[in-house]
Design a protein around this motif. Structure first.
Motif, mmCIF file in Angstrom:
data_model
loop_
_atom_site.group_PDB
_atom_site.id
_atom_site.type_symbol
_atom_site.label_atom_id
_atom_site.label_comp_id
_atom_site.label_asym_id
_atom_site.label_seq_id
_atom_site.Cartn_x
_atom_site.Cartn_y
_atom_site.Cartn_z
ATOM 1 N N GLN A 23 -75.619 -53.261 -74.895
ATOM 2 C CA GLN A 23 -75.467 -53.949 -73.501
ATOM 3 C C GLN A 23 -74.714 -54.734 -73.672
ATOM 4 O O GLN A 23 -74.047 -54.590 -72.794
ATOM 5 N N GLU A 24 -74.913 -55.734 -74.377
ATOM 6 C CA GLU A 24 -73.864 -57.101 -74.333
ATOM 7 C C GLU A 24 -72.521 -56.147 -74.623
ATOM 8 O O GLU A 24 -71.720 -57.572 -74.411
ATOM 9 N N ALA A 25 -72.096 -54.992 -74.601
ATOM 10 C CA ALA A 25 -70.649 -54.710 -74.283
ATOM 11 C C ALA A 25 -70.207 -54.092 -73.777
ATOM 12 O O ALA A 25 -69.224 -53.871 -73.297
ATOM 13 N N LEU A 26 -71.640 -53.752 -71.894
ATOM 14 C CA LEU A 26 -70.992 -53.290 -71.052
ATOM 15 C C LEU A 26 -69.597 -53.552 -70.264
ATOM 16 O O LEU A 26 -69.445 -53.334 -69.604
ATOM 17 N N PRO A 27 -70.466 -55.674 -70.229
ATOM 18 C CA PRO A 27 -69.610 -56.663 -68.820
ATOM 19 C C PRO A 27 -68.553 -56.479 -69.130
ATOM 20 O O PRO A 27 -67.597 -56.637 -67.945
ATOM 21 N N PRO A 28 -67.536 -56.238 -70.720
ATOM 22 C CA PRO A 28 -66.280 -55.882 -70.369
ATOM 23 C C PRO A 28 -65.990 -54.698 -69.496
ATOM 24 O O PRO A 28 -64.422 -54.926 -69.781
ATOM 25 N N MET A 29 -66.380 -53.462 -69.902
ATOM 26 C CA MET A 29 -65.296 -52.888 -69.345
ATOM 27 C C MET A 29 -66.466 -52.979 -67.763
ATOM 28 O O MET A 29 -65.166 -52.689 -67.202
#
Lengths: 414, 295
Positions: free
Chosen positions: A249-255
């Motif tokens: 989930q924490e890797a979603l914001p960059p996208m």
């Protein structure tokens, strides 16, 4: 006084007899444990339960929804100590420990009686062990590459279909200052998704399944080839920095912020991405591109399942429920709410571009894998995923990692 | 029967009073210890049949990289966690004064020990977050690149220990504060007359009187370091690639976690951890025994 007492006793006995003899008529309570704690799955299950109760007025369903991660550790306790009548779980190797320990009930009769051998044929093999069926599927979803269509357009990139094109996409994105692939490997399994695809594309479906079944050495040259393809991506700096510190989930914001363009993920990533502000025009899906030319494209499509514990009290109604959940219309409706794919061949796939794309891809594929940690036994899965994470940060340790995995393989498959 | 009781009442009564506690202790502490030791000789997935494998679990342990990583981390924990003792002492000395509102300051300093370890772990993982964490914002402000403490195999254990020191220091501080309350004022007066000040006063007059408090502080810190589990579990789940595991967490992972179906192996790890703890615990018991008898 005495008479009254007698009367009461008589009533009690009749009531008891009624419960014993007319269990189908007076069945009572059906206890269901699920791990569907996210909003959409929770609603999907609540709706199904309502529908089931309406169709079977004599049954009251007690639905107990647990937090997803906690469920995975508590299932062992409740299957032995205080079993529900139905429990959610996963297909493939993940169900074997419970099957082998005799904690799940074989339900071939349900498959026979309701024609599931035809309607659910595609997932039959992942629920079969020892020639028996141990549960029913209720949903599955595709994996693949989710990408920012607007970023691809702005940089004049088209969807890649082979390895060279895929790498070229990354080079272009890097030149534009964008991380090609976002990923968070803190909880390890995301890295296994990347491995599954690289290995299935490099060596094919059969090889991948043999590897997860423990029939092939991790030090095999073909595994090394897979890892070398991965290394090509690492050398090009494809993945998000510090990914070992982030959850998926924490890797979603960059996208969402446009700092990263692609995510190798399951379809469940679509909902949070759209919720975070992306529109359907910005978010696209494509099949993981070909690596070794000529190898049939196989996919990861994990199946979530329902099982009847061997210690269940109300197996009669439990079997009714399984038949109900897998029926054509319920599957259509339920998976529309879930945002996933129905497992009944007669059901309709929701009118949603990701699901339609996924369904088309999966109906054309030759092989469907469950996922690394469902295809490989627990011990191998854990060691493997840890190795993948380490490899992504320290690719120079490849030989050491593969040797370690080989050591685990020799022990884990007995 | 009754006559026997009458005759030996004085001898029996203490045992009757002790019985509830003893039964609990035997049932929930002593028996599980031996059960764990027994399980460590079996291969068992927690569900099916146990299979006797003798010393195989221990042999495997001797050849397991992850075990040595955990052992090494446990030793780092033991050594660095000790910093909580002097740090707690100095905080206690600092707070041991009479100014307005000192009670409030004392409770604020004690606060980290009151909140759950889980919260401490969460707070520190946000603090270390490579993109939004306070630490890296500060580092960036003075021109240093972000450091992903929890994703770096060499830093991660130290990062978690720092988080652990926060509540542990507060704990030691409270122990020393109560100790300071009972320091003999006459001795301090006397020392002052002999012109003792500052360090000499601390070293020769105060510290010897704080010996019991120091002893307890060291013991709870040792035990705290050896059973460190919550922070590892919350902050990293033992990662990246298992480099922040400690024995307690590795045991949990092997026996109870999502991928753990190896009760026997987990029990073997627990036995090793138990033996290490035993060294300290028997030292502790020996000292207690000696003190009780008046040296």
């Amino acid at each position: 006084m005495k008479n009254k007492k007698m009367l009461f006793k008589k009533k009690l006995v009749t009531a008891l007899l009624a419960t014993v003899f007319s269990s189908s008529l007076f069945a009572g309570e059906l206890v269901i444990y699920t791990d569907t704690s996210d909003p959409a799955p929770r609603k999907a299950f609540e709706d199904v339960v309502k529908g089931f109760e309406a169709a079977n007025p004599d049954v009251t369903v007690k639905l107990n929804i647990m937090e997803r991660e906690g469920y995975k550790t508590s299932i062992r306790n409740f299957l032995t100590a205080d079993a529900p009548d139905i429990a959610t779980w996963y297909a493939g190797n993940r169900m074997l420990p419970y099957v082998n320990a005799g904690l799940f009930e074989p339900i071939d009769d349900v498959w026979e009686k309701h024609g599931m051998n035809e309607s659910l044929a595609s997932s039959a093999s992942s629920l079969t062990s020892d020639g028996k069926k141990w549960g029913v599927p209720f949903t599955y979803y595709q994996w693949g590459v989710y990408y920012r269509t607007d970023i691809f357009e702005a940089n004049d990139i088209s969807v890649p279909t082979n390895w060279a094109e895929f790498k070229a996409v990354g080079v272009k994105l890097k030149a534009a200052g964008i991380t090609p692939i976002t990923i968070g490997t803190k909880y390890l399994w995301t890295a296994a998704g990347v491995f599954d695809y690289l290995n299935m594309r490099t060596n094919g479906f059969e090889f991948h399944m043999a590897l997860t079944r423990g029939e092939i050495a991790w030090t095999d040259e073909r595994v090394v080839n897979t890892m070398n393809h991965w290394k090509e991506l690492l050398d090009l700096d494809f993945f998000l920095d510090n990914h070992a510190a982030y959850s998926w989930q924490e890797a979603l914001p960059p996208m969402v912020q446009g700092k990263a363009a692609m995510y190798i993920m399951g379809n469940f990533a679509v909902a949070p991405l759209l919720e975070a502000g992306l529109t359907e025009d910005q978010l696209g899906f494509f099949q993981f591109p070909e690596i070794t030319p000529g190898i049939a494209l196989a996919e990861d499509a994990p199946t979530d399942t329902l099982h009847i514990p061997a210690n269940a009290k109300n197996k009669v109604d439990a079997k009714k429920f399984l038949a109900y959940v897998t029926s054509v219309d319920v599957q259509t409706q339920m998976n529309k709410t879930l945002g996933q794919l129905p497992i009944n061949a007669g059901s309709q796939v929701a009118d949603n571009k990701y699901l339609q794309a996924g369904f088309k891809m999966l109906s054309e594929t030759k092989g469907v894998a469950q996922f690394f940690d469902r295809d490989a036994p627990a011990e191998m899965a854990k060691a493997g995923m840890e190795g993948f994470q380490e490899f992504m940060v320290k690719p120079e340790r490849l030989e050491k990692i593969l040797k370690r995995l080989e050591k685990v393989r020799k022990r884990a498959y007995k | 029967m009754f006559a026997y009781y009458k005759a030996n009442q004085l001898k029996l009564a203490p045992w009757i009073f002790l019985a509830p506690g003893l039964i609990m202790f035997v049932l929930y502490v002593i028996m599980p210890v031996f059960q764990s030791i027994a399980i460590s000789f079996y291969a068992w997935d927690g569900l099916g049949e146990k299979e006797y494998v003798g010393m195989a679990n221990y042999v495997e342990l001797m050849d397991d990289e992850a075990f040595y990583t955990s052992l090494k981390n446990n030793i780092i924990w033991l050594v660095l966690y000790m910093l909580a003792v002097p740090a707690g002492l100095f905080m206690a000395l600092f707070l041991n004064q009479n100014v307005r509102g000192i009670r409030l300051y004392k409770s604020l300093f004690f606060f980290p020990f009151v909140i759950s370890q889980v919260v401490v772990g969460l707070v520190f993982s946000w603090f270390y977050d490579p993109s939004y964490g306070l630490m890296n914002i500060l580092l960036n402000a003075i021109g240093i690149d972000s450091i992903a403490v929890l994703a770096d195999e060499n830093l991660v254990t130290y990062g978690i220990i720092v988080a652990g020191l926060w509540p542990q220091t507060a704990y030691c501080m409270i122990l020393f504060l109560t100790g300071l309350n009972s320091v003999d004022t006459e001795q301090i007066e006397a020392a002052r007359l002999d012109n003792a000040k500052g360090w000499r006063m601390l070293w020769y007059i105060i510290l010897p009187q704080l010996k019991p408090a120091t002893f307890i502080a060291v013991v709870v810190t040792v035990i705290g370091a050896l059973r460190s589990f919550d922070l590892v579990s919350i902050m990293t789940s033992g990662g990246p690639w298992g480099s922040s595991r400690v024995l307690a967490y590795y045991m949990y992972e092997q026996a109870f976690s999502e991928y753990g179906f190896r009760m026997g192996y987990g029990a073997a790890i627990a036995v090793v951890l138990f033996l290490i703890m035993m060294v300290y615990i028997s030292g502790f018991l020996y000292k207690m025994y000696r003190d009780e008898r008046g040296h």
